[in-house]
Scaffold this motif. Sequence first.
Motif, short mmCIF file in Angstrom:
data_model
loop_
_atom_site.label_atom_id
_atom_site.label_comp_id
_atom_site.label_asym_id
_atom_site.label_seq_id
_atom_site.Cartn_x
_atom_site.Cartn_y
_atom_site.Cartn_z
N ALA C 139 -24.72 8.39 -1.15
CA ALA C 139 -23.62 9.28 -0.80
C ALA C 139 -23.53 9.43 0.71
O ALA C 139 -24.54 9.54 1.40
CB ALA C 139 -23.85 10.65 -1.45
N GLY C 140 -22.34 9.39 1.24
CA GLY C 140 -22.14 9.60 2.67
C GLY C 140 -22.24 8.35 3.50
O GLY C 140 -22.17 8.41 4.73
N SER C 141 -22.39 7.20 2.87
CA SER C 141 -22.59 5.96 3.65
C SER C 141 -21.31 5.12 3.71
O SER C 141 -21.36 3.95 4.10
CB SER C 141 -23.71 5.13 3.03
N GLU C 142 -20.17 5.71 3.36
CA GLU C 142 -18.94 4.93 3.25
C GLU C 142 -18.52 4.31 4.58
O GLU C 142 -17.89 3.26 4.62
CB GLU C 142 -17.81 5.79 2.70
N LYS C 143 -18.86 4.97 5.70
CA LYS C 143 -18.41 4.46 6.99
C LYS C 143 -19.39 3.45 7.59
O LYS C 143 -19.18 2.95 8.68
CB LYS C 143 -18.21 5.62 7.97
N SER C 144 -20.49 3.18 6.90
CA SER C 144 -21.53 2.30 7.44
C SER C 144 -21.39 0.91 6.81
O SER C 144 -21.46 0.77 5.59
CB SER C 144 -22.90 2.91 7.11
N TYR C 145 -21.18 -0.11 7.66
CA TYR C 145 -20.94 -1.46 7.13
C TYR C 145 -22.05 -2.44 7.47
O TYR C 145 -22.01 -3.58 7.07
CB TYR C 145 -19.64 -2.02 7.70
N THR C 146 -23.02 -2.03 8.29
CA THR C 146 -23.97 -3.01 8.81
C THR C 146 -25.41 -2.75 8.36
O THR C 146 -26.33 -3.39 8.85
CB THR C 146 -23.96 -2.99 10.36
N PHE C 147 -25.63 -1.82 7.43
CA PHE C 147 -26.99 -1.55 7.01
C PHE C 147 -27.04 -1.41 5.48
O PHE C 147 -27.41 -0.36 4.96
CB PHE C 147 -27.53 -0.30 7.70
N HIS C 148 -26.68 -2.49 4.80
CA HIS C 148 -26.75 -2.49 3.35
C HIS C 148 -28.19 -2.30 2.85
O HIS C 148 -28.40 -1.78 1.76
CB HIS C 148 -26.17 -3.80 2.80
N GLY C 149 -29.16 -2.73 3.65
CA GLY C 149 -30.57 -2.55 3.27
C GLY C 149 -30.88 -1.10 2.94
O GLY C 149 -31.58 -0.81 1.97
N ARG C 150 -30.33 -0.21 3.74
CA ARG C 150 -30.55 1.22 3.53
C ARG C 150 -29.54 1.79 2.53
O ARG C 150 -29.92 2.49 1.59
CB ARG C 150 -30.41 1.95 4.87
N ASP C 151 -28.27 1.47 2.72
CA ASP C 151 -27.21 2.18 2.02
C ASP C 151 -27.02 1.70 0.58
O ASP C 151 -26.60 2.48 -0.28
CB ASP C 151 -25.89 2.03 2.79
N ILE C 152 -27.32 0.44 0.32
CA ILE C 152 -27.10 -0.11 -1.02
C ILE C 152 -28.40 -0.59 -1.66
O ILE C 152 -28.75 -0.19 -2.76
CB ILE C 152 -26.08 -1.27 -0.96
N TYR C 153 -29.15 -1.44 -0.95
CA TYR C 153 -30.28 -2.10 -1.60
C TYR C 153 -31.45 -1.14 -1.85
O TYR C 153 -32.02 -1.13 -2.93
CB TYR C 153 -30.73 -3.32 -0.80
N ALA C 154 -31.83 -0.35 -0.85
CA ALA C 154 -32.93 0.59 -1.06
C ALA C 154 -32.54 1.62 -2.12
O ALA C 154 -33.33 1.97 -3.00
CB ALA C 154 -33.31 1.29 0.25
N PHE C 155 -31.31 2.07 -2.05
CA PHE C 155 -30.83 3.07 -3.00
C PHE C 155 -30.82 2.50 -4.42
O PHE C 155 -31.36 3.11 -5.36
CB PHE C 155 -29.42 3.51 -2.57
N THR C 156 -30.24 1.32 -4.58
CA THR C 156 -30.13 0.72 -5.91
C THR C 156 -31.50 0.27 -6.43
O THR C 156 -31.83 0.49 -7.60
CB THR C 156 -29.17 -0.48 -5.85
N GLY C 157 -32.29 -0.35 -5.56
CA GLY C 157 -33.62 -0.79 -5.97
C GLY C 157 -34.49 0.37 -6.43
O GLY C 157 -35.20 0.28 -7.43
N ALA C 158 -34.41 1.48 -5.70
CA ALA C 158 -35.22 2.65 -6.07
C ALA C 158 -34.75 3.25 -7.38
O ALA C 158 -35.55 3.69 -8.22
CB ALA C 158 -35.16 3.69 -4.95
N ARG C 159 -33.43 3.26 -7.58
CA ARG C 159 -32.92 3.83 -8.84
C ARG C 159 -33.32 2.95 -10.02
O ARG C 159 -33.65 3.46 -11.10
CB ARG C 159 -31.41 3.98 -8.76
N LEU C 160 -33.32 1.66 -9.82
CA LEU C 160 -33.71 0.75 -10.90
C LEU C 160 -35.22 0.84 -11.17
O LEU C 160 -35.65 0.94 -12.34
CB LEU C 160 -33.31 -0.67 -10.50
#
Lengths: 296, 296, 296
Positions: C139-160
Amino acid sequence: MRKLLLFVFFSLPGLVCAQHALVMQTDFGTKDGAVAAMKGIAFGVSPTLAIHDLSHENTPFDIWEAAYRLKQTAEFWPAGTVFISVVDPGVGTERASIVLQTKSGHFFVGPDNGTWTLVAEELGIAAVRRVDEKLNRRAGSEKSYTFHGRDIYAFTGARLASGKITYEQVGPLLEPKVVSLPYERPAMKAGGLQGTIPQIDFHYGNVWTNIPDTLFNELKPAFGDKFLVVICHDGKEAYRGVMPYVRTFGDVPVGSPLLYLNSLLNVGCALNRGSFSQQNGLSSGGGWTARIERAP
Amino acid sequence: MRKLLLFVFFSLPGLVCAQHALVMQTDFGTKDGAVAAMKGIAFGVSPTLAIHDLSHENTPFDIWEAAYRLKQTAEFWPAGTVFISVVDPGVGTERASIVLQTKSGHFFVGPDNGTWTLVAEELGIAAVRRVDEKLNRRAGSEKSYTFHGRDIYAFTGARLASGKITYEQVGPLLEPKVVSLPYERPAMKAGGLQGTIPQIDFHYGNVWTNIPDTLFNELKPAFGDKFLVVICHDGKEAYRGVMPYVRTFGDVPVGSPLLYLNSLLNVGCALNRGSFSQQNGLSSGGGWTARIERAP
Amino acid sequence: MRKLLLFVFFSLPGLVCAQHALVMQTDFGTKDGAVAAMKGIAFGVSPTLAIHDLSHENTPFDIWEAAYRLKQTAEFWPAGTVFISVVDPGVGTERASIVLQTKSGHFFVGPDNGTWTLVAEELGIAAVRRVDEKLNRRAGSEKSYTFHGRDIYAFTGARLASGKITYEQVGPLLEPKVVSLPYERPAMKAGGLQGTIPQIDFHYGNVWTNIPDTLFNELKPAFGDKFLVVICHDGKEAYRGVMPYVRTFGDVPVGSPLLYLNSLLNVGCALNRGSFSQQNGLSSGGGWTARIERAP
């Protein structure tokens, strides 16, 4: 009902986080996957095990450095902690794989090649067991001869730390001694203290001796007293200077030398916000000695 | 029976993994055993505490860098996280040891020497307490004056993160302020944005300004718009160039410059798959400024 | 009462440490706060998740190296482990963000840019899902385009890894294939084995081929047998020498060359306590080939 409750109650320790840590030291570096493979094996043994790093940046094959890092660290972990140290130029040869139990209640897993010299001395040897590689080796690793860190030590250390095996199940008792690297003990000689330089606190350049506070106290030092320090390499004088004994770096002006007790309560020489070793071209290891006496 | 059950139930939080993390930053490096000694103390306080690293490779004595790393990291950890930062050239001198509580609910443990400049500003100061070293110091460390990271900060941080002490038990309240390093705030001047270069994203060579997206938006930028960037060192022009504002690196050809919002939503300059700072001889810190305006 | 008990019992798995680990690889280095920001997001998802590092010192943008490190590591972690790998020169561009599930039961989260080449081959593809960034983004990462490691991958990997989402909830199924980097397969040719040099074991300088023990066995090697090794770069001979096949380094004199099976059971060349690659000016990657045959 009561049985179910008791089941819940007594199975809790198995469910919750392990109480003993596994602490790893290697000379593998962290650029490749070797350390992570070791941790994978340990995690597979027990997903609730606390796995921590001492360091993986040990100078390759430098067993003395590994021994010193263990001395610098082990006593600050609680009894029951299991240390793995893999600085093992003789991997796969006839050096024994052991688990040392110290009188302090710590365990040390790895090759008996001198790595345990200092912790054995300082924490005391309670027992030494040879790792029975028939029982304590990860399944499927029979064809691997060059990575005992992963196949034997991480596996055995994790099983011991997590309570999957007892210390007795590691393997047969050996004589209660370990291979010891030779080094000169600190001593009072002719009114001065004579010691070695086991390590440079390389990150800041402080020069650490192996002279403990207990021996230093025989000179009855008080903060502010001045001492003459003479450092030799292979018997030739490399540094001579007078400096005050102080509590901490900031007690002298920036750039000035000082004598202090380091974090292991051994005598050290430093510059406030500078590198004493670099300024004076000093190093550590074989041939480096330090003499400390009251300034005339 | 019911009592036993309730005991099981209410003692669970103490048995299971702690909910708050302890995150450590130092300038010690990880080659020696200092960081591992700190972790040993923290683990000894609570074996279920989650202990993590921010970084230990901070440039020795560089307090500004430590402040910036905390800004880069803290907000992404949940409230309740306890940060230790030990970049402490004045260890053992009169600088205070404090625990800062921010309005965001984070805690920061260490010397009050400027380290907290940026997190205090951005997360807001809720309270500042001096560490009472009589109560919050590891047993047996009385003779050690040069390793507060281990003897006081790791010990206190771990006790706070694991709930062994409350924030109130850290020590007496101080005035709600911290020592702040001076730096120039970003601002709109004469139709352009004026800021500083607090850090190079050194691993890739991207140049980060301290100009936030909220200020940048006053230029009403759209993706593809072109901007003039002028970077000066001590008032002398070091770089001047026009580049498009894009979403991400791959939106320009390999080797081309671009303006973008970095991971902290501050304006940055980069080359796609190249080092903008190295190609142009740029660095960060005192004396480095950046000006950004619409290309003519 | 029984209900309360059952509640305690069935809520335990949620309270205690997670059983699956999250293992991270990046090319970010550990000097700045990027990796710690990723861990903060993961910890925020689940404070009991086991978070570990593969390595963060991957050569920037070197996707092949990242692929090889995963091959070197993944199989030693138990099924269910979630790996994140962020070596992502195309961050924010059209390359897909996926989660690969292998037949071995491991999960791999990150950009589909060749990173998964070797684990897909060796562990087998069970399924590939595109990350639905609408559902799986912090949440809150909509304006960030250059750090998928933090905004998508860490978030998704941890949830999985923590069971907060199922694999199905990652996003829609894609075809069961991943982007594969091209490389030459090892093979028997004209009575000798032909392979490539995918990596130098750079810390010690051992040269690793991609020739597995199963293929090597076709030469019916016995410990002590001598082999001719010819290494070429872009077709030109860079090294030619005869060396014995041994179990481990110490089976030859210090400084002597040897052939052995490395920790992945691939054929390697080394010097006992020396750097084979440095002594002979050898490297790895495109254009480097190795030929091994029985010594004449």
